[in-house]
Motif scaffolding. Structure first.
Motif: not given
Length: 119
Positions: A22-48
């Motif tokens: 289930l954790r893997a399923l939620f990670t797969v669902q959340n990653t495209p959301f963050y990639r779509r809504h977070v600018p590329a230059d801030l993405r690493g900081r947001v994930f961290a």
């Protein structure tokens, strides 16, 4: 002589396996959301930051659970945790923010399907 596994231990192992899936399923669902809504230059900081917040919750939760269990008992702890999970699920279910995200995702998928058909 082969030893038999404790039935409770085998259930716990199965529950742990289901949680990992289930954790893997939620990670797969959340990653495209963050990639779509977070600018590329801030993405690493947001994930961290997201991982920092998630992992800092483990020791804090353990401290809370230990104190609460000593004070009120284990069954009340599980009741409280179940209530928290149900409250979070209900608030997400009825939240207009999540409904709008779902509508936007559906519009994007329909537009993508139209583009594929046009080509």
């Amino acid at each position: 002589m082969p030893s038999r596994m404790d039935p409770l231990l085998s259930r716990r192992a199965g529950a742990g396996d289901r949680c990992r899936r289930l954790r893997a399923l939620f990670t797969v669902q959340n990653t495209p959301f963050y990639r779509r809504h977070v600018p590329a230059d801030l993405r690493g900081r947001v994930f961290a930051l997201r991982m920092l917040i998630a992992r800092s919750g483990f020791p804090l939760g353990a401290l809370f659970a230990a104190g609460f269990t000593e004070w009120m008992g284990l069954s009340l702890l599980f009741t409280l945790l179940g209530g928290i999970v149900l409250t979070a699920a209900a608030s997400a279910w009825f939240s207009p923010v999540y409904r709008e995200l779902n509508r936007a995702a559906m519009r994007n998928s329909e537009e993508g399907a139209r583009r594929v058909r046009i080509r």
